[in-house]
Motif scaffolding. Structure first.
Motif, PDB file in Angstrom:
ATOM      1  N   ASP A 131      17.774 -53.083   4.044  1.00  0.00           N
ATOM      2  CA  ASP A 131      16.943 -51.986   3.508  1.00  0.00           C
ATOM      3  C   ASP A 131      17.562 -51.377   2.256  1.00  0.00           C
ATOM      4  OD1 ASP A 131      18.457 -49.261   4.878  1.00  0.00           O
ATOM      5  OD2 ASP A 131      18.804 -51.180   5.814  1.00  0.00           O
ATOM      6  N   LEU A 132      18.825 -51.706   1.986  1.00  0.00           N
ATOM      7  CA  LEU A 132      19.485 -51.144   0.802  1.00  0.00           C
ATOM      8  C   LEU A 132      19.480 -52.153  -0.348  1.00  0.00           C
ATOM      9  CD1 LEU A 132      22.532 -49.342   2.516  1.00  0.00           C
ATOM     10  CD2 LEU A 132      20.356 -48.362   1.777  1.00  0.00           C
ATOM     11  N   THR A 173      33.139 -55.469  18.301  1.00  0.00           N
ATOM     12  CA  THR A 173      34.563 -55.321  18.015  1.00  0.00           C
ATOM     13  C   THR A 173      34.810 -54.290  16.911  1.00  0.00           C
ATOM     14  OG1 THR A 173      34.512 -57.058  16.349  1.00  0.00           O
ATOM     15  CG2 THR A 173      34.976 -57.725  18.616  1.00  0.00           C
ATOM     16  N   ALA A 174      36.067 -53.892  16.783  1.00  0.00           N
ATOM     17  CA  ALA A 174      36.455 -52.990  15.702  1.00  0.00           C
ATOM     18  C   ALA A 174      36.702 -53.806  14.447  1.00  0.00           C
ATOM     19  CB  ALA A 174      37.716 -52.243  16.088  1.00  0.00           C
ATOM     20  N   GLY A 175      36.298 -53.241  13.305  1.00  0.00           N
ATOM     21  CA  GLY A 175      36.421 -53.983  12.050  1.00  0.00           C
ATOM     22  C   GLY A 175      37.844 -54.363  11.703  1.00  0.00           C
ATOM     23  N   LYS A 186      21.965 -54.465   6.462  1.00  0.00           N
ATOM     24  CA  LYS A 186      21.570 -53.389   5.544  1.00  0.00           C
ATOM     25  C   LYS A 186      20.596 -53.896   4.487  1.00  0.00           C
ATOM     26  CE  LYS A 186      25.910 -50.883   6.351  1.00  0.00           C
ATOM     27  NZ  LYS A 186      26.903 -49.948   5.887  1.00  0.00           N
ATOM     28  N   SER A 201      25.078 -41.862  12.553  1.00  0.00           N
ATOM     29  CA  SER A 201      26.456 -41.462  12.217  1.00  0.00           C
ATOM     30  C   SER A 201      27.415 -42.651  12.294  1.00  0.00           C
ATOM     31  CB  SER A 201      26.918 -40.380  13.182  1.00  0.00           C
ATOM     32  OG  SER A 201      26.907 -40.905  14.485  1.00  0.00           O
ATOM     33  N   GLY A 223      34.875 -53.470   8.870  1.00  0.00           N
ATOM     34  CA  GLY A 223      34.480 -52.135   9.319  1.00  0.00           C
ATOM     35  C   GLY A 223      33.309 -51.604   8.505  1.00  0.00           C
ATOM     36  N   GLY A 224      32.360 -50.990   9.191  1.00  0.00           N
ATOM     37  CA  GLY A 224      31.263 -50.308   8.517  1.00  0.00           C
ATOM     38  C   GLY A 224      30.090 -51.178   8.099  1.00  0.00           C
ATOM     39  N   THR A 284      34.349 -48.166  15.674  1.00  0.00           N
ATOM     40  CA  THR A 284      34.444 -48.713  17.020  1.00  0.00           C
ATOM     41  C   THR A 284      35.879 -49.106  17.339  1.00  0.00           C
ATOM     42  OG1 THR A 284      32.283 -49.678  16.640  1.00  0.00           O
ATOM     43  CG2 THR A 284      33.532 -50.559  18.504  1.00  0.00           C
ATOM     44  N   TRP A 342      18.597 -46.327  17.089  1.00  0.00           N
ATOM     45  CA  TRP A 342      19.258 -46.302  15.778  1.00  0.00           C
ATOM     46  C   TRP A 342      20.318 -45.217  15.775  1.00  0.00           C
ATOM     47  CZ3 TRP A 342      21.105 -48.029  11.538  1.00  0.00           C
ATOM     48  CH2 TRP A 342      21.397 -47.188  10.463  1.00  0.00           C
ATOM     49  N   ILE A 343      21.530 -45.580  15.354  1.00  0.00           N
ATOM     50  CA  ILE A 343      22.626 -44.614  15.292  1.00  0.00           C
ATOM     51  C   ILE A 343      22.932 -44.331  13.827  1.00  0.00           C
ATOM     52  CG2 ILE A 343      25.020 -44.175  15.909  1.00  0.00           C
ATOM     53  CD1 ILE A 343      24.647 -46.432  18.058  1.00  0.00           C
ATOM     54  N   SER A 355      18.163 -55.539   9.050  1.00  0.00           N
ATOM     55  CA  SER A 355      18.350 -54.105   8.839  1.00  0.00           C
ATOM     56  C   SER A 355      18.393 -53.458  10.215  1.00  0.00           C
ATOM     57  CB  SER A 355      17.210 -53.509   8.015  1.00  0.00           C
ATOM     58  OG  SER A 355      17.299 -52.097   8.059  1.00  0.00           O
ATOM     59  N   ALA A 356      19.577 -52.997  10.568  1.00  0.00           N
ATOM     60  CA  ALA A 356      19.678 -52.285  11.854  1.00  0.00           C
ATOM     61  C   ALA A 356      18.853 -51.011  11.770  1.00  0.00           C
ATOM     62  CB  ALA A 356      21.132 -51.968  12.167  1.00  0.00           C
ATOM     63  N   ARG A 357      18.846 -50.410  10.583  1.00  0.00           N
ATOM     64  CA  ARG A 357      18.093 -49.158  10.408  1.00  0.00           C
ATOM     65  C   ARG A 357      16.612 -49.362  10.699  1.00  0.00           C
ATOM     66  NH1 ARG A 357      18.190 -44.256   7.555  1.00  0.00           N
ATOM     67  NH2 ARG A 357      20.314 -44.554   6.855  1.00  0.00           N
ATOM     68  N   SER A 361      27.971 -52.102  15.190  1.00  0.00           N
ATOM     69  CA  SER A 361      27.569 -51.257  16.328  1.00  0.00           C
ATOM     70  C   SER A 361      26.082 -50.947  16.267  1.00  0.00           C
ATOM     71  CB  SER A 361      28.357 -49.946  16.315  1.00  0.00           C
ATOM     72  OG  SER A 361      29.726 -50.213  16.403  1.00  0.00           O
TER      73      SER A 361
HETATM   74  N1  LIG Z   1      21.023 -48.284   5.456  1.00  0.00           N
HETATM   75  C1  LIG Z   1      21.602 -48.875   6.520  1.00  0.00           C
HETATM   76  N2  LIG Z   1      22.719 -48.356   7.063  1.00  0.00           N
HETATM   77  C2  LIG Z   1      23.255 -48.980   8.124  1.00  0.00           C
HETATM   78  C3  LIG Z   1      22.687 -50.151   8.675  1.00  0.00           C
HETATM   79  N3  LIG Z   1      23.467 -50.537   9.714  1.00  0.00           N
HETATM   80  C4  LIG Z   1      24.450 -49.639   9.809  1.00  0.00           C
HETATM   81  N4  LIG Z   1      24.336 -48.698   8.866  1.00  0.00           N
HETATM   82  C5  LIG Z   1      25.214 -47.549   8.652  1.00  0.00           C
HETATM   83  O1  LIG Z   1      26.509 -48.033   8.337  1.00  0.00           O
HETATM   84  C6  LIG Z   1      27.509 -47.215   8.953  1.00  0.00           C
HETATM   85  C7  LIG Z   1      28.428 -48.083   9.804  1.00  0.00           C
HETATM   86  O2  LIG Z   1      27.688 -48.637  10.873  1.00  0.00           O
HETATM   87  P1  LIG Z   1      28.413 -49.177  12.189  1.00  0.00           P
HETATM   88  O3  LIG Z   1      27.396 -49.876  13.006  1.00  0.00           O
HETATM   89  O4  LIG Z   1      29.196 -48.125  12.844  1.00  0.00           O
HETATM   90  O5  LIG Z   1      29.434 -50.232  11.534  1.00  0.00           O
HETATM   91  P2  LIG Z   1      30.508 -51.143  12.287  1.00  0.00           P
HETATM   92  O6  LIG Z   1      30.501 -52.460  11.624  1.00  0.00           O
HETATM   93  O7  LIG Z   1      30.287 -51.141  13.756  1.00  0.00           O
HETATM   94  O8  LIG Z   1      31.850 -50.362  11.935  1.00  0.00           O
HETATM   95  P3  LIG Z   1      33.283 -50.434  12.710  1.00  0.00           P
HETATM   96  O9  LIG Z   1      33.057 -49.815  14.036  1.00  0.00           O
HETATM   97  O10 LIG Z   1      34.204 -49.624  11.850  1.00  0.00           O
HETATM   98  O11 LIG Z   1      33.705 -51.842  12.789  1.00  0.00           O
HETATM   99  C8  LIG Z   1      26.767 -46.138   9.744  1.00  0.00           C
HETATM  100  O12 LIG Z   1      26.721 -44.970   8.976  1.00  0.00           O
HETATM  101  C9  LIG Z   1      25.374 -46.691   9.912  1.00  0.00           C
HETATM  102  O13 LIG Z   1      24.393 -45.693  10.000  1.00  0.00           O
HETATM  103  C10 LIG Z   1      21.504 -50.672   8.081  1.00  0.00           C
HETATM  104  O14 LIG Z   1      20.925 -51.686   8.471  1.00  0.00           O
HETATM  105  N5  LIG Z   1      20.994 -49.996   7.003  1.00  0.00           N
END
Ligand SMILES: Nc1nc2c(ncn2[C@@H]2O[C@H](COP(=O)(O)OP(=O)(O)OP(=O)(O)O)[C@@H](O)[C@H]2O)c(=O)[nH]1
Length: 296
Positions: free
Chosen positions: A117-118, A60-62, A115, A33, A14-15, A37, A30-31, A144-146, A19
């Motif tokens: 970018d981090l 899928t959900a984490g 991620k 929040s 998760g996280g 999922t 870009w989302i 980096s999805a961001r 998504s």
């Molecule tokens: N800095 C950064 N943040 C990201 C990136 N991808 C996702 N995030 C952040 O990470 C958090 C979780 O992103 P999600 O895409 O919802 O993660 P997920 O894996 O689908 O999470 P679950 O639905 O719980 O399985 C959000 O706050 C996003 O904005 C990235 O590439 N860079």
């Protein structure tokens, strides 16, 4: 030109950004929040090396049980966050489950360290991730999805692997090679439906612009993939619309078993199905909004 349909499953803790990666690939948005999922499915048509391919992408959900997805999925994105060592470690078990359930040691997969970018928060070194990808014999991409970095590359690489496997399988089992009494394996491009929500609710295709082919290629770490051009041949995608927030939350809570009197497996499944519908609808709404924003 014949169109093949392939099922891709996005897996990871998760996280980690599953998504966000999916939304960037499918909708070019870009989302920011974080909304955990339950299960989202998307449909996108792309050209890969001149082949017209329809992708069904399951986000899928984490915390989900993945068995059903694993059975019907043909390719898997194994996603961890470079800022989370535990999300990296957890992929080993997921991969094992996929191989066990599919009874196949060569399932198409891509390892993704998201991620990127981090960098200052990095908890998984590149050499470590590379070493695992070599051990597993699958490509590694840092995304980096961001910033929408390496997103298309990772998805398209997975498509290539699936297409190759499909082709190899077709060569091994040509239709006339089946003898009476032998039950044929289902053709890969007509595989059983994933446990997706009711497709009759799907909205028509939303035509959107092609993914940004000019995004700088930030540290593509696996093989070089000339897929940006292919991804730019992207044709269309579907996502689904939005429903009332209150109903959405209530469906989610039911799916999680938090609603007294509605916490049986059946109630939860029904809540999950409704919540999936809600989430998909929301995606379309957000996608449309973003598309509109860009077209202003
Ligand atoms: N800095 C950064 N943040 C990201 C990136 N991808 C996702 N995030 C952040 O990470 C958090 C979780 O992103 P999600 O895409 O919802 O993660 P997920 O894996 O689908 O999470 P679950 O639905 O719980 O399985 C959000 O706050 C996003 O904005 C990235 O590439 N860079």
């Amino acid at each position: 030109m014949s169109q093949r349909e392939y099922h891709i499953v996005v897996l990871g803790s998760g996280g980690v950004g599953k998504s966000c990666l999916t939304a960037q690939f499918v909708q070019n948005v870009w989302i920011e929040s974080y909304d955990p999922t339950i299960e989202d499915s998307y449909r996108k048509v792309i050209d890969v090396d001149g082949r017209h391919v329809i992708l069904e992408i399951l986000d899928t959900a984490g915390t989900e049980q993945f068995k059903l997805y694993m059975k019907t999925g043909q390719g898997f994105l194994l996603v961890f966050s470079i800022t989370s060592a535990s999300s990296f470690r957890e992929l080993a078990e997921l991969r094992e489950q996929i191989r066990r359930i599919k009874e196949d040691s060569t399932v198409p997969m891509v390892l993704i360290g998201n991620k990127s970018d981090l960098e200052e928060d990095r908890a998984v070194s590149r050499p470590r991730a590379f070493a695992i990808s070599r051990e597993w014999n699958i490509p590694y991409f840092e995304t980096s999805a961001r910033r929408r970095a390496n997103v298309d590359e990772a998805f398209v690489d997975l498509c290539r692997q699936i297409i190759r496997k499909d082709h190899d399988r077709a060569c091994m089992y040509p239709p006339d090679s089946l003898r009476p009494g032998l039950s044929p394996s289902p053709p890969i491009n007509q595989s059983t439906k994933l446990p997706y929500p009711n497709k009759t609710n799907l909205q028509p295709y939303i035509n959107m612009s092609a993914p940004n082919a000019n995004t700088p290629n930030e540290g593509i770490l696996g093989k070089t993939v000339n897929s940006v051009a292919n991804a730019a041949n992207y044709v269309s995608e579907t996502v689904q619309g939005k429903s009332a927030e209150a109903q959405k939350e209530s469906n989610k809570q039911q799916a999680k078993g938090n609603v007294p009197g509605k916490d049986s497996i059946t109630d939860r499944a029904s809540g999950a199905a409704d919540a999936v519908g809600d989430k998909l609808k929301q995606s379309k709404h957000e996608g449309s909004a973003e598309a509109n924003k860009h077209s202003v």
